[in-house]
Design a protein around this motif. Sequence first.
Motif, PDB file in Angstrom:
ATOM      1  N   GLN A 196       0.813  -1.227   0.000  1.00 27.39           N
ATOM      2  CA  GLN A 196       0.000   0.000   0.000  1.00 27.39           C
ATOM      3  C   GLN A 196       0.848   1.279   0.000  1.00 27.39           C
ATOM      4  O   GLN A 196       0.431   2.326   0.480  1.00 27.39           O
TER       5      GLN A 196
ATOM      6  N   ALA B 226     -11.079   2.565   5.960  1.00 22.69           N
ATOM      7  CA  ALA B 226     -12.476   2.882   5.668  1.00 22.69           C
ATOM      8  C   ALA B 226     -13.500   1.824   6.078  1.00 22.69           C
ATOM      9  O   ALA B 226     -14.613   1.816   5.563  1.00 22.69           O
TER      10      ALA B 226
ATOM     11  N   ILE C  44      -4.366   1.148   6.263  1.00 21.44           N
ATOM     12  CA  ILE C  44      -5.329   0.041   6.163  1.00 21.44           C
ATOM     13  C   ILE C  44      -6.045  -0.163   7.502  1.00 21.44           C
ATOM     14  O   ILE C  44      -5.525   0.191   8.559  1.00 21.44           O
ATOM     15  N   THR C  45      -7.206  -0.771   7.421  1.00 18.03           N
ATOM     16  CA  THR C  45      -8.042  -0.986   8.604  1.00 18.03           C
ATOM     17  C   THR C  45      -7.305  -1.668   9.762  1.00 18.03           C
ATOM     18  O   THR C  45      -7.388  -1.194  10.904  1.00 18.03           O
TER      19      THR C  45
ATOM     20  N   ASP D   2     -12.331   3.022  -5.360  1.00 17.84           N
ATOM     21  CA  ASP D   2     -10.996   2.485  -5.079  1.00 17.84           C
ATOM     22  C   ASP D   2     -10.425   1.786  -6.309  1.00 17.84           C
ATOM     23  O   ASP D   2      -9.212   1.705  -6.496  1.00 17.84           O
TER      24      ASP D   2
ATOM     25  N   PRO E 295      -8.364  -2.561  -2.284  1.00 20.03           N
ATOM     26  CA  PRO E 295      -7.823  -1.308  -1.748  1.00 20.03           C
ATOM     27  C   PRO E 295      -7.032  -0.525  -2.794  1.00 20.03           C
ATOM     28  O   PRO E 295      -6.549  -1.096  -3.777  1.00 20.03           O
TER      29      PRO E 295
ATOM     30  N   PHE F  84     -14.485  -4.454  -4.892  1.00 24.26           N
ATOM     31  CA  PHE F  84     -13.704  -3.606  -3.994  1.00 24.26           C
ATOM     32  C   PHE F  84     -12.328  -4.234  -3.798  1.00 24.26           C
ATOM     33  O   PHE F  84     -12.230  -5.387  -3.369  1.00 24.26           O
TER      34      PHE F  84
HETATM   35  C1  VNL Z   1      -8.843   0.507   3.130  1.00 29.36           C
HETATM   36  C2  VNL Z   1     -10.043   0.897   2.533  1.00 29.36           C
HETATM   37  C3  VNL Z   1      -7.631   0.670   2.426  1.00 29.36           C
HETATM   38  C4  VNL Z   1     -10.032   1.412   1.233  1.00 29.36           C
HETATM   39  C5  VNL Z   1      -7.644   1.178   1.139  1.00 29.36           C
HETATM   40  O1  VNL Z   1      -6.522   1.372   0.412  1.00 29.36           O
HETATM   41  C6  VNL Z   1      -8.858   1.546   0.545  1.00 29.36           C
HETATM   42  C7  VNL Z   1      -8.827  -0.077   4.486  1.00 29.36           C
HETATM   43  C8  VNL Z   1      -5.248   1.204   0.966  1.00 29.36           C
HETATM   44  O2  VNL Z   1      -9.716   0.253   5.273  1.00 29.36           O
HETATM   45  O3  VNL Z   1      -7.935  -0.913   4.751  1.00 29.36           O
HETATM   46  O4  VNL Z   1      -8.831   2.036  -0.714  1.00 29.36           O
END
Ligand code: VNL
Length: 390
Positions: A41, A127, A103-104, A253, A225, A223
């Motif tokens: 990422q 997110a 990231i989450t 995304d 990331p 979906f």
């Molecule tokens: C996340 C959500 C990460 C949407 C993302 O890209 C994204 C997450 C790094 O919550 O991990 O586009």
Amino acid sequence: MHKRVFLNAVALAIASLSSTAVLADGNSFKIGLILPMTGQQASTGRQIEAAARLYMAQNGDTVAGKKIELIVKDDTTVPDMTKRLAQELVVNDKVNVLAGFGITPSALATAPIATQSKTPQVVMAAATSSITEASPYIVRTSFTLPQASVSLADWAPKNGIKKVVTLVSDYGPGIDAEKFFKERLIFNGGQVVESLRVPLRGPDFAPFLQKVRDLKPDALFVFVPSGAGAAVMKQFLERGMDKAGIKLIGTGDITDDDQLNDMGDGALGVVTSHHYSTYHPSAVNKKFVEAFQKANKGMRPNFMAVGGYDGMRVIYEALKVTKGNGGGDALLAAMKGQIFESPRGPMFIDAQTRDVVQNIYLRKVERKDGQLYNVEFDVIKDVKDPGKAR
Ligand code: VNL
């Protein structure tokens, strides 16, 4: 004798070092920005750091008499590392705010540290809906997957898309996207005939796409990331899915502005829903994009950059209001309820949930001025996170 002189000099150096450190602490305001600067990422880290630095360049590095110090740490996209870095930033560097979180799992790993140390944690990227519930000190400036997914599930059946296969990264945001898209599509009379999940790390989309081809849905909802969209698009086109009459749809995304322009004409016509497009036609955004590109060798800001830029705005304004007095609790209170015009459009930090309320746009990939963009064609105003209402 020599040794003694040397030791004295060292002692002196340490004494003067620590006294400047103490001085600096009183007059400085530290933001610990933890990002994935390497690893899968890394584009998210690059975008957010660039945006944070742009915000500081435009708004100065002194606020309420305090010198803002940005301390950037690379968590290499490993949540245990995020947590350890957050701990060090709080204990050793005595940061006033923790920010970033690509990231989450990184955001969630840090939540207990924010709570224990009463340090506001500004989530600029991650997110998954539930993140803001992991600590009362979390404020989010990115978006939520339910927010983005529901609007697309309202649009799809009105546009000939009734039978859908979902394909998501198998972790928090993917599971949110799958669930909220599916529930809403069914509510609107559509059906999800299969829900596929791919691993977050090093996914191979090929076997999943083969399966989708066999199922022949009207559309594939995806979906993945930020940073992974180009690989999905490439394999989708290579397998001739579009020619087989299967449309690609998803949250923004997948048509990430960081990669979109290199995806080629195969991306034309792809419809997504999201909170930010580089092409968003407002004066505030035009100014933002121009300045960002100028400062970063033409790099296009994506939705991650905007999360970072607005996160800095929320921190700066909270510091202005509190003048740096009252610690983490006062700062947090001053972050809640902020309302302002972002490059994405109007945005609001809900004081109750500490989550972002914002417009969600439906967009279609088009070629404009020789470049591929997500061009907005509809807007759903002031969308709260649907994940909070249950
Ligand atoms: C996340 C959500 C990460 C949407 C993302 O890209 C994204 C997450 C790094 O919550 O991990 O586009």
